[in-house]
Design an enzyme around this catalytic site. Structure first.
Site, PDB file in Angstrom:
ATOM      1  N   HIS A  36     -10.352 -10.997  58.944  1.00 57.62           N
ATOM      2  CA  HIS A  36      -9.447 -11.298  60.054  1.00 57.62           C
ATOM      3  C   HIS A  36      -9.923 -12.488  60.891  1.00 57.62           C
ATOM      4  O   HIS A  36      -9.199 -13.469  61.092  1.00 57.62           O
ATOM      5  CB  HIS A  36      -9.337 -10.091  60.988  1.00 57.62           C
ATOM      6  CG  HIS A  36      -8.822  -8.835  60.376  1.00 57.62           C
ATOM      7  ND1 HIS A  36      -7.501  -8.630  60.082  1.00 57.62           N
ATOM      8  CD2 HIS A  36      -9.468  -7.687  60.026  1.00 57.62           C
ATOM      9  CE1 HIS A  36      -7.332  -7.416  59.579  1.00 57.62           C
ATOM     10  NE2 HIS A  36      -8.518  -6.824  59.535  1.00 57.62           N
ATOM     11  N   ASP A  37     -11.147 -12.372  61.416  1.00 57.33           N
ATOM     12  CA  ASP A  37     -11.622 -13.339  62.407  1.00 57.33           C
ATOM     13  C   ASP A  37     -11.863 -14.719  61.813  1.00 57.33           C
ATOM     14  O   ASP A  37     -11.717 -15.731  62.500  1.00 57.33           O
ATOM     15  CB  ASP A  37     -12.906 -12.822  63.059  1.00 57.33           C
ATOM     16  CG  ASP A  37     -12.665 -11.556  63.860  1.00 57.33           C
ATOM     17  OD1 ASP A  37     -11.543 -11.363  64.337  1.00 57.33           O
ATOM     18  OD2 ASP A  37     -13.607 -10.751  63.991  1.00 57.33           O
TER      19      ASP A  37
END
Length: 313
Positions: A241-242
């Site tokens: 995600h990040d």
């Protein structure tokens, strides 16, 4: 050259994101600040220091931030996905960093770095937004030094820790509302609607591991995380995600954005911490209290994965 401050709660995907920034030659990584989130603050700080040591970045200052949300306690951590130490039980296998944390707190360090910067800086919060809310409340004078916020968080079509809410925003909805709705800074929100589509499979991870010691170390951190996604999604790989948000901070425009008015639900109930995006083709957003921001909803998936792999290796 993008000038970045990363605010993070490592976390496996945070480790990939931090390494992506630390290993990208076109980035000036000015500082890293830590916040509670996936695990407690002591562990997220320990993990950030060790990921930077893995990447050979003794030069980057690290400061410790908020240990809890602005108002209400954090309901739970994400140890089921990330492991008790945040890195699948492998944090201690990463090298120790000679340089420890700075003598000032995260908000003070961010303010100092922003004030000293000759050019605007991109803030990249990839954990709960508590530190960013505190910075903007305590030091409003730094806002002209902020180029934009690139935030990983939220889910327009549902959440990953509740039916409605994504983890980062759910950890501190009041801070999320302050940053996303009340403030007026240029903002890119990278929600899980996109980051799940950017997942990398076991072949991608094997290619990363084969690139050398750093790639192998990053791959070794994914055990608990991959097991979580194998159980919850039937997928042999992981969702970074990040790193998707950090990719946008490094290379603006790698994600395709749509301008949408958004609000954050802070009431207690099943929707607490959720992002509400107004997709109506009207001006009703002016009446709702929502703020228009750029929401990343698409990308060239293969090109994004190739970009991240090239930098990590």
């Amino acid at each position: 050259m993008p000038r970045l401050i990363i605010d993070t709660d490592p976390g496996v995907d945070d480790a990939f994101a931090l390494a992506l920034a630390a290993r990208s030659p076109e980035v000036d990584l000015l500082a890293v600040t830590t916040v509670f989130g996936n695990v407690g603050l002591a562990a997220t700080t320990h993990n950030a220091l060790r990921v930077l040591a893995l990447c050979g970045r003794e030069d980057v200052p690290v400061a410790v931030g908020a240990a809890r949300p602005l108002v209400h306690p954090q309901p739970r951590e994400a140890t089921a996905a990330h492991g008790a130490d945040g890195l699948s039980g492998r944090a201690a296998t990463l090298p120790a960093r000679g340089r420890g944390v700075e003598p000032v707190d995260a908000v003070t360090l961010m303010a100092q770095v922003l004030q000293a910067s000759p050019e605007p800086v991109t803030l990249v919060p990839i954990g709960p937004l508590t530190n960013i809310a505190l910075l903007l409340a305590a030091h409003p004078g730094v806002k002209p030094k902020i180029d934009r916020l690139v935030i990983m968080g939220g889910g327009l079509s549902g959440g990953n820790c509740t039916a409605a809410a994504e983890f980062n925003l759910w950890c501190d909805p009041e801070a999320a509302r302050r940053v996303l709705v009340v403030e007026d800074l240029p903002t890119v929100l990278v929600p899980i609607d996109l980051t799940y589509r950017c997942a990398v499979d076991n072949h991608w991870l094997a290619r990363l591991a084969a690139t050398g010691p750093i790639g192998a170390a990053l791959d070794s951190l994914t055990g608990v995380y991959r097991a979580h996604y194998r159980e919850s999604m039937g997928f042999d790989g992981t969702v970074i995600h990040d790193a998707v948000a950090v990719a946008e901070a490094i290379r603006p425009g790698i994600l395709a954005t749509t301008r949408l008015p958004v609000a954050v639900e802070t009431a207690f109930g099943p929707a607490r911490g959720s992002v509400i995006a107004d997709r109506r083709l009207t001006s009703f957003a002016d009446e709702s209290g929502a703020r228009p921001i750029d929401v990343a909803l698409d990308t060239d998936l293969d090109a994004l994965r190739a970009f991240i792999l090239s930098r990590l290796s």
